[in-house]
Design a protein around this motif. Structure first.
Motif, PDB file in Angstrom:
ATOM      1  N   MET A   1      48.320 -20.841 -27.977  1.00 46.11           N
ATOM      2  CA  MET A   1      48.867 -19.727 -27.214  1.00 46.11           C
ATOM      3  C   MET A   1      48.009 -18.480 -27.417  1.00 46.11           C
ATOM      4  N   HIS A   2      47.740 -17.786 -26.350  1.00 51.66           N
ATOM      5  CA  HIS A   2      46.951 -16.554 -26.407  1.00 51.66           C
ATOM      6  C   HIS A   2      47.791 -15.439 -27.026  1.00 51.66           C
ATOM      7  N   LYS A   3      47.242 -14.817 -28.071  1.00 52.85           N
ATOM      8  CA  LYS A   3      47.927 -13.666 -28.660  1.00 52.85           C
ATOM      9  C   LYS A   3      47.412 -12.420 -27.969  1.00 52.85           C
ATOM     10  N   ASN A   4      48.318 -11.669 -27.361  1.00 51.28           N
ATOM     11  CA  ASN A   4      47.904 -10.444 -26.691  1.00 51.28           C
ATOM     12  C   ASN A   4      47.363  -9.444 -27.699  1.00 51.28           C
ATOM     13  N   LYS A   5      46.250  -8.792 -27.313  1.00 47.58           N
ATOM     14  CA  LYS A   5      45.636  -7.771 -28.163  1.00 47.58           C
ATOM     15  C   LYS A   5      46.177  -6.403 -27.782  1.00 47.58           C
ATOM     16  N   ILE A   6      46.667  -5.689 -28.780  1.00 52.83           N
ATOM     17  CA  ILE A   6      47.183  -4.341 -28.542  1.00 52.83           C
ATOM     18  C   ILE A   6      46.404  -3.363 -29.411  1.00 52.83           C
ATOM     19  N   LEU A   7      45.940  -2.296 -28.791  1.00 55.14           N
ATOM     20  CA  LEU A   7      45.276  -1.223 -29.518  1.00 55.14           C
ATOM     21  C   LEU A   7      46.292  -0.103 -29.710  1.00 55.14           C
ATOM     22  N   SER A  24      52.727  -6.738 -34.982  1.00 53.73           N
ATOM     23  CA  SER A  24      52.235  -7.982 -35.596  1.00 53.73           C
ATOM     24  C   SER A  24      53.386  -8.960 -35.816  1.00 53.73           C
ATOM     25  N   SER A  25      54.533  -8.430 -36.244  1.00 53.38           N
ATOM     26  CA  SER A  25      55.700  -9.282 -36.504  1.00 53.38           C
ATOM     27  C   SER A  25      56.206  -9.940 -35.221  1.00 53.38           C
ATOM     28  N   LYS A  26      55.857  -9.359 -34.078  1.00 51.02           N
ATOM     29  CA  LYS A  26      56.259  -9.931 -32.787  1.00 51.02           C
ATOM     30  C   LYS A  26      55.166 -10.843 -32.219  1.00 51.02           C
ATOM     31  N   GLY A  27      54.126 -11.094 -33.013  1.00 47.50           N
ATOM     32  CA  GLY A  27      53.098 -12.039 -32.593  1.00 47.50           C
ATOM     33  C   GLY A  27      51.902 -11.441 -31.875  1.00 47.50           C
ATOM     34  N   TYR A  28      51.797 -10.118 -31.872  1.00 48.01           N
ATOM     35  CA  TYR A  28      50.648  -9.485 -31.219  1.00 48.01           C
ATOM     36  C   TYR A  28      49.498  -9.336 -32.198  1.00 48.01           C
ATOM     37  N   ASN A  29      48.282  -9.346 -31.659  1.00 48.82           N
ATOM     38  CA  ASN A  29      47.069  -9.124 -32.427  1.00 48.82           C
ATOM     39  C   ASN A  29      46.784  -7.625 -32.325  1.00 48.82           C
TER      40      ASN A  29
END
Length: 123
Positions: A1-7, A24-29
């Protein structure tokens, strides 16, 4: 699964950590930077799927960063969520004018931030 990248762009270190842990706890990078210039450099080098942007930042403020993101054809499609202590209607209007996709004021509710992010990423 692709982890969405958030800045996450936030100049207050404790808030930057809090937001990073939450996402991060919600699975975002998550990548975090503490000023506007670093945000634009990071976006150019490693485009995120979404940007969470404080307004009051050293060097370039969040309005300017948002304007740069939305004026660049390579990055204009990246959703920008302004997360700020600036609550007045002029700031909100300016954020929307600069192209922000959402505007959330501090103190924020984690659920509202996550709901907004998920709504923008799942368009």
């Amino acid at each position: 699964m692709h982890k969405n990248k958030i800045l996450v762009v936030e100049d207050e270190e404790s808030l930057l950590k809090l937001e990073s842990i939450l996402l991060s706890s919600k699975g975002y990078n998550v990548t975090g930077v503490m000023d506007g210039r670093s945000a634009l450099e990071e976006i150019a080098a490693n485009p995120p799927d979404l940007v969470i942007l404080d307004i009051m930042l050293p060097e370039l403020d969040g309005f300017e960063v948002c304007r740069h993101i939305k004026e660049d054809p390579a990055t204009k499609g990246i959703p920008v969520v302004m997360l700020t202590a600036k609550k007045n209607s002029q700031d909100y209007a300016r954020g929307m004018e600069m192209g922000a996709d959402a505007y959330i004021t501090k103190p924020f509710k984690s659920a509202k931030v996550i709901e907004t992010i998920e709504g923008l990423l799942n368009k």
